[in-house]
Enzyme design. Structure first.
Site, PDB file in Angstrom:
ATOM      1  N   ASP A 184       0.744  -0.836   0.072  1.00 32.63           N
ATOM      2  CA  ASP A 184      -0.006  -0.156  -0.097  1.00 32.63           C
ATOM      3  C   ASP A 184       0.985   1.807   0.268  1.00 32.63           C
ATOM      4  O   ASP A 184       1.828   0.889   0.038  1.00 32.63           O
ATOM      5  CB  ASP A 184      -0.581  -0.305   1.180  1.00 32.63           C
ATOM      6  CG  ASP A 184      -2.396   0.828   1.380  1.00 32.63           C
ATOM      7  OD1 ASP A 184      -2.128   1.659   0.330  1.00 32.63           O
ATOM      8  OD2 ASP A 184      -1.926   1.545   2.500  1.00 32.63           O
ATOM      9  N   ASP A 186      -0.831   5.014   0.755  1.00 33.35           N
ATOM     10  CA  ASP A 186      -0.561   6.125   1.736  1.00 33.35           C
ATOM     11  C   ASP A 186      -0.752   5.764   3.540  1.00 33.35           C
ATOM     12  O   ASP A 186      -1.743   3.919   3.433  1.00 33.35           O
ATOM     13  CB  ASP A 186      -1.963   6.615   1.916  1.00 33.35           C
ATOM     14  CG  ASP A 186      -2.706   7.000   0.116  1.00 33.35           C
ATOM     15  OD1 ASP A 186      -2.178   8.482   0.747  1.00 33.35           O
ATOM     16  OD2 ASP A 186      -2.393   6.934  -0.462  1.00 33.35           O
TER      17      ASP A 186
END
Length: 402
Positions: A184, A186
């Protein structure tokens, strides 16, 4: 198979470490008809502990071996312990596992609690090794005779009580076979959320942050929440995206992790519920092989408040993992997924190893293991890569570049 009994001699040398101790001990033992059954060696703060288990037949004069070993220890100015016995070769114990402990700091009480849980499960600690002492202390234990799921559950409780991280993974070739890292962006690869940085320029950061937090906890449908947040950005000048790219900060240790894994021929991918206008630049900067994210629609130099095409949501992230693995020619079982929010859950569960990184509780509970220290490069330790190996490789690259 009930095994056969053998006569054995265990030789343990302890003292100041320096070159040649191991070769001299085996050189001394080479004078006798012995068989090496086991060897363990560790150096702690310049002090060596070397243990050698040898087996021998009834005709061997073990007294001569004993005298020669003691003479060598005197010559090396080291302490020696010798003990004889009989060793019965038994079948290998089931359930060989790696148990990795991360602490900052790592207290003796934490190690006592973890070792106690392992013993209570009926398992045995076969080996202990330090992988790092900075920025966290990382200790890895090879454990045999444990049920993986039961031990993982027991150690998760202990880890929470002692405020350390504990990972339990299958041992041996299983971990070494990992070849693709998918993570991922963020609050994982970077600090914070890109959409909140954009919202700050649009004057609606608090409203967007509240929705983001609920979505990451799994309380809201991700696609719906994303469209709701992006709609609040309608009319924002596209130049704000350039400013946000400059504001983005990588997680501590991110460059080290990516650089090290790329050096070891891992493939690396990022998949994000954020936006290609930022993730593509990150991928180019870090040399990342694959990337997938949403795309903000821009018309006449302004954000429209919409995204283009299908949203990369929870299912979309898992699909991206599978696509990246297929393109790289790597089985799903040889992938590692890293994430922090509820929209990462499918990806974490599909991967060969799912790591919750500073994640929400629902994610920590579902992932194979969790890391809760603010250093992304601690992921390397879960893959069996030590801090010393990372620093040595960096030094070698620096020397080559000069």
């Amino acid at each position: 198979m009930d095994g056969t009994a053998e006569r054995t001699l265990l030789i343990t040398l302890t003292g100041r470490d320096r070159p040649g101790v191991t070769s001299r001990l085996f050189g001394t033992l080479a004078e006798f008809p012995l068989t090496v059954s086991d060897v363990e060696q560790v150096v702690i703060r310049g002090r060596l502990v070397l243990g050698v288990l040898v087996s021998y037949s009834d005709g061997v004069d073990i007294g001569r071996v004993w005298t020669a070993a003691e003479r060598l220890a005197t010559d090396l100015d080291m302490e020696i312990e010798l003990s004889t016995g009989r060793f019965r070769t038994m079948p290998r114990r089931r359930g060989r596992l790696h148990v990795t402990v991360l602490g900052a700091p790592l207290r003796p009480a934490a190690m006592a609690g973890i070792a106690g849980r392992i013993a209570a499960s009926g398992a045995n600690i076969d080996r202990i090794e330090r992988l790092a002492d900075t920025p966290v202390t990382c200790i890895e234990m090879d454990v045999s005779g444990a049920d993986p799921e039961a031990l993982r559950a027991a150690l998760a409780v202990e880890a929470a009580e002692r405020q350390v991280d504990v990972a339990v993974q299958p041992g041996g070739l299983h971990r070494r076979a990992k070849r693709l890292i998918v993570m991922d962006v963020d609050s994982t690869l970077i600090q914070g959320e890109v959409i909140e940085l954009l919202a700050a320029h649009a004057g609606c950061q608090a409203e967007v942050a509240k929705v983001t937090e609920a979505a990451m906890r799994g309380e809201l449908d991700f696609e719906g929440s994303l469209r709701e947040r992006v709609a609040l950005l309608a009319g924002l000048d596209a130049a704000a995206i350039d400013e946000v790219r400059r504001e983005v900060k990588l997680a501590a240790g991110a460059r080290t992790m990516v650089r090290t894994l790329k050096r070891l021929d891992y493939k690396f991918a990022i998949v994000s519920g954020g936006f290609t206008q930022v993730t593509d630049a990150l991928a180019a900067d870090l040399g990342i092989d694959y990337a997938a994210a949403n795309t903000l629609e821009i018309e006449n130099g302004k954000l429209t408040g919409r995204v283009i095409g299908p949203v990369i949501d929870r299912a979309g992230k898992a699909a991206a993992l599978e696509r990246f693995a297929r393109e790289a020619g790597i089985p799903i079982s040889q992938t590692v997924a890293i994430g922090d929010g509820a929209n990462d859950l499918d990806m974490l569960q599909a991967a060969g190893l799912g790591i919750a990184y500073n994640a929400k509780p629902v994610v920590r509970q579902a992932a194979d293991t969790a890391v809760n220290v603010p250093y992304l490069d601690t992921i390397l330790f879960l893959l069996g890569i030590s801090r010393e190996e990372v620093e040595a490789a960096d030094a070698a690259d620096a020397a080559t570049a000069r």
